[in-house]
Every structure is written in structure tokens, then in C-alpha cells.
Design an enzyme around this catalytic site. Structure first.
Site, PDB file in Angstrom:
ATOM      1  N   TRP A  82    -135.913  26.658  -8.603  1.00  0.00           N
ATOM      2  CA  TRP A  82    -135.506  26.956  -9.973  1.00  0.00           C
ATOM      3  C   TRP A  82    -136.075  25.976 -10.992  1.00  0.00           C
ATOM      4  O   TRP A  82    -136.425  26.368 -12.110  1.00  0.00           O
ATOM      5  CB  TRP A  82    -133.984  27.049 -10.076  1.00  0.00           C
TER       6      TRP A  82
ATOM      7  N   ASP B 134    -130.141  21.891 -15.555  1.00  0.00           N
ATOM      8  CA  ASP B 134    -129.582  23.163 -15.113  1.00  0.00           C
ATOM      9  C   ASP B 134    -128.534  22.838 -14.053  1.00  0.00           C
ATOM     10  O   ASP B 134    -128.840  22.224 -13.033  1.00  0.00           O
ATOM     11  CB  ASP B 134    -130.708  24.030 -14.526  1.00  0.00           C
TER      12      ASP B 134
ATOM     13  N   LYS C 291    -121.671  31.735 -10.383  1.00  0.00           N
ATOM     14  CA  LYS C 291    -121.522  31.049  -9.103  1.00  0.00           C
ATOM     15  C   LYS C 291    -120.184  30.321  -8.993  1.00  0.00           C
ATOM     16  O   LYS C 291    -119.523  30.389  -7.965  1.00  0.00           O
ATOM     17  CB  LYS C 291    -122.683  30.069  -8.901  1.00  0.00           C
TER      18      LYS C 291
END
Length: 361
Positions: free
Chosen positions: A101, A173, A197
Site C-alpha cells: 500500500w 496511512d 477494517k
């Protein structure tokens, strides 16, 4: 039928949160209509939104000089929003890449918005295990910001140390480990995370941004990605994902009532230790991440005989254990054990892992 969901996201939501949302779905607070039917600008919904924001500020101890923005567009949207908001046309940024990511974020910036300096920060040790080389996280003088992903969902790698960036804002992030451990928000210029999540249903993204970073957006930055526009309109510039925002508020209340993030961190350590200790006790499975950098919430592992992968997944599903297939980028297996996963769910998984290994040894 009880199903244990180890998916990386969308993932489990705490049962009390789901039950309260179910109860209020058709009639919220005796109004005769559901939360998903209400105007986001009604006084009733504005109170819901404000409470959610305050709860998040409380449980994360977010300083007063940070804005909380409830957005859409997901993590990938923020991969674009970050440079569009704080990277000058002639500037550059450092990207500390530790997995899938952070690499996606780097590519989004480098290929579309400006100069991004790539820092490859993961190495392999003599045993073939991946580890984070923090010495590679050196900021370049004059950088507009430095970017990192604190937990790589795909790779099963988590950063437990932070690079020293001085006056250069550190943008992170935290989509997969937000609220799973205590952090000092003041160490960051901005924190971004998708809700799907650890917080709420998919479709909500939250940005926690220091106020001095507002007002720098490029002229062509879409208004719905412009942090200063969203801040000025209390995240109501356009119609938000009102249901996910409401669900986030329920989750924040659940966390506060549990004892806060500190209690969740304690539980997450217990769950992760149980799972990793079992994997390390057998040669049937292997976790290819150095112990110091293993994610507490995304455990990646492989079977010694990968020809058994399909059977492993099929049998797990037949026993109501789902979501164990690894990301398509890396393959193998992955068990995501986020905040909503109770210790019992990890105990069930370990018993299955043990049974499968013994049946094929």
C-alpha cells in the site's frame, strides 16, 4: 450459524455495535425513520455526526489544532489527496515504502502529481524473513512531507517505530491498525484511514490533519478532496456516507466503554501472541516476517506444502472460518484479527490450524 471472519476488509464489526444498529435501523431515536433515511443536514443527524467526531477526538486524544474530516474515496482517494493538498507543483516528497500500500501511494504521487523520492525500507535477513530497515527512512532536506504506511495489510508488516522527520510533516496511512494501539497524534502532520477494517462499513475515510497544513491545495484539486473545503463545511460539503459515519460513532462509543484504545492494544497483543506462538511452534506453517515487525492485526503465513492450499481453505470454510486466503499479490494465507475479533476467534483458528497440520503430517 457462527462464522468467524478473518477477512482483511470489509471485516468484523463488534457484535454490540451491529445489534444497536439493527435495533435503530428502521426507527432511530423514536423518529419513525431509519438513520439511512435522514437528511445529513437535519439537526438529529448533525448531532450524531458531532458526537462521533468528539468520541474519536476523546479516544485518540487528538489535539485541538487538528481537524477531523469524514470523507469518501477510500485509501486510494487519499493517495491522490495527500499530494494534491500539500505537495507544491515544484516540490517533492519522501515515500518510505514497506509494502504494497505504501508502494501504491508512491506510484500515485510519482506518476500523476509530482516528484516522489522512493525509499525502499524492507530487507530480507539470513533466514529469509522480511524486516523493516529504519535506517533507510531518512528525510530529504526540503521535502514537502514524508509518507509511510504504519501497517501493511497485504504484507503483514507493522511499523512500531517512527522515523525522525523534524519539521517535515509525517503523513501516515493507518487504515488497518487505527485504534489498535495508542499513538501520539501530535507526531504526525496527517493520519488517514479507511473505516472498513477497525471502525465501520466500507465507504468512509477519515483524515486527521494538522491545521497548518490546510489551505495549500492545488487549484485543480477536486473540492471534495480539498481538506480546507471539507474542514470549512464540517465534512458536509457534499452528502457524506451518513450510515458509515453513524456506525463509526457506535464503534467509537464501544471502544470508550471498553476502556479505550489501551484496552484494545492489550487484547490485540494477546491475540497476536497466541497466533504467532502457535505458528512458530510447528514447521507445517511459516510466517516470513521478522518477529519485531510482525503485524498485530494481519498475520500472513504459508503452508509448508502449498499444494494443500485449496484443501486448507475449503476445509476452513466448511468449519465456518472464512477470509483466510492471502492477498493476490503475495498468495499464501492471511488471518486478520482486528479490534472486533475476540480472543475466542483466534483460539478457534489455532485449533483449526493444529488439526489441519496433524492430519497432513
Amino acid at each position: 450459524m457462527k462464522v468467524w471472519n478473518y477477512s482483511a476488509g470489509p471485516s468484523m464489526i463488534p457484535v454490540p455495535v451491529m445489534e444497536k444498529a439493527q435495533k435503530e435501523f428502521c426507527d432511530f431515536n423514536g423518529l419513525g425513520m431509519g438513520i439511512v433515511e435522514m437528511s445529513h443536514r437535519s439537526a438529529e443527524y448533525m448531532a450524531v455526526a458531532a458526537e462521533a467526531e468528539q468520541l474519536l477526538r476523546d479516544i485518540m486524544e487528538i489535539p485541538a489544532n487538528y481537524k477531523i474530516l469524514f470523507e469518501q474515496g477510500g485509501g486510494r482517494g487519499q493517495f491522490a489527496a495527500v499530494p494534491l493538498n500539500i505537495l507544491p507543483e515544484d516540490g517533492f516528497a519522501d515515500y518510505f515504502v514497506t509494502g504494497h500500500w505504501s508502494r501504491c501511494a508512491y506510484k500515485e504521487c510519482a506518476e500523476r502529481y509530482g516528484k516522489a523520492i522512493l525509499h525502499e525500507c524492507v530487507e530480507k535477513d539470513s533466514d529469509g524473513n522480511f524486516y523493516i530497515d529504519y535506517s533507510k527512512m531518512q528525510v530529504t532536506p526540503g521535502a514537502a512531507y514524508a509518507y509511510a504506511c504504519l501497517n501493511e495489510t497485504v504484507n503483514g508488516i507493522e511499523m512500531f517505530n517512527l522515523p525522525e522527520t523534524g519539521d517535515i510533516p509525517l503523513i501516515v496511512d493507518m487504515s488497518s491498525n487505527i485504534l489498535t494501539r495508542k499513538i501520539d497524534v501530535s507526531k504526525f502532520g496527517a493520519i488517514i484511514f479507511g473505516a472498513q477494517k477497525n471502525v465501520a462499513p466500507a465507504g468512509l475515510t477519515v483524515t486527521i490533519v494538522r491545521e497548518d497544513l490546510l489551505g495549500r491545495a492545488r487549484k485543480y484539486c477536486p473540492s471534495i478532496f480539498d481538506w480546507s473545503v471539507l474542514a470549512a463545511h464540517d465534512s458536509m460539503y457534499n452528502t457524506p456516507n451518513s450510515f458509515a459515519w453513524y456506525m463509526a460513532g457506535l464503534d467509537f462509543k464501544w471502544i470508550k466503554d471498553l476502556g479505550g484504545v489501551a484496552e484494545l492494544e492489550k487484547r490485540n497483543c494477546q491475540k497476536a501472541n497466541l497466533l504467532y506462538n502457535f505458528l512458530d511452534s510447528t514447521d507445517f506453517y511459516r510466517c516470513p516476517i521478522a518477529k519485531s515487525d510482525r503485524s498485530r492485526v494481519n498475520c500472513v503465513f504459508t503452508l509448508k506444502d502449498e499444494s494443500l492450499n485449496a484443501e486448507f481453505l475449503a476445509q476452513a470454510k466448511s468449519e465456518h472460518l472464512v477470509g483466510l486466503k492471502g492477498h493476490k499479490v503475495l498468495g499464501g494465507m492471511r488471518a486478520s484479527i482486528y479490534n472486533a475479533m475476540p480472543l475466542e476467534g483466534v483460539e478457534v483458528l489455532v485449533r483449526y490450524l493444529d488439526k489441519f497440520a496433524k492430519a497432513h503430517s
